[in-house]
Design an enzyme around this catalytic site. Structure first.
Site, PDB file in Angstrom:
ATOM      1  N   PRO A 115       3.338  -0.437  -2.510  1.00 10.85           N
ATOM      2  CA  PRO A 115       3.131  -1.370  -1.410  1.00 10.85           C
ATOM      3  C   PRO A 115       4.181  -2.472  -1.377  1.00 10.85           C
ATOM      4  O   PRO A 115       4.487  -3.072  -2.414  1.00 10.85           O
ATOM      5  CB  PRO A 115       1.750  -1.958  -1.667  1.00 10.85           C
ATOM      6  N   CYS A 116       4.711  -2.707  -0.220  1.00  6.90           N
ATOM      7  CA  CYS A 116       5.696  -3.775   0.001  1.00  6.90           C
ATOM      8  C   CYS A 116       6.929  -3.634  -0.886  1.00  6.90           C
ATOM      9  O   CYS A 116       7.665  -4.592  -1.083  1.00  6.90           O
ATOM     10  CB  CYS A 116       5.066  -5.146  -0.201  1.00  6.90           C
ATOM     11  N   GLY A 117       7.146  -2.454  -1.460  1.00  5.15           N
ATOM     12  CA  GLY A 117       8.310  -2.232  -2.309  1.00  5.15           C
ATOM     13  C   GLY A 117       8.236  -2.935  -3.657  1.00  5.15           C
ATOM     14  O   GLY A 117       9.232  -3.035  -4.363  1.00  5.15           O
TER      15      GLY A 117
END
Length: 74
Positions: free
Chosen positions: A16-18
């Site tokens: 998630p979100c890198g």
């Protein structure tokens, strides 16, 4: 995103979100009780408005549809 009472198992399959070295949690998980989306909406909006010194305007479903249609024409 703000996770309320979501199945966190699905997050084991994505980053998630890198952010690779952090886990995803939820309000229900952190508070050890069921927290529904409905129970969070009003407190969230109140805190958001306060933090950003904003006045929030509630819109009807029709007004929202019109805004989305207008925005998608750009």
């Amino acid at each position: 995103s703000l996770n309320c009472n979501v199945d966190l198992q699905w997050f084991k399959h994505i980053v998630p979100c890198g952010i690779e070295d952090k886990l995803v949690s939820s309000l229900s998980n952190e508070l050890k009780r069921d927290v529904t989306v409905e129970s969070v909406i009003d407190p969230f909006l109140s805190c958001f408005a306060s933090r950003f010194e904003a006045t929030l305007k509630q819109r009807t479903a029709e007004e929202t549809r019109e805004l989305i249609e207008h925005a998608s024409s750009f």
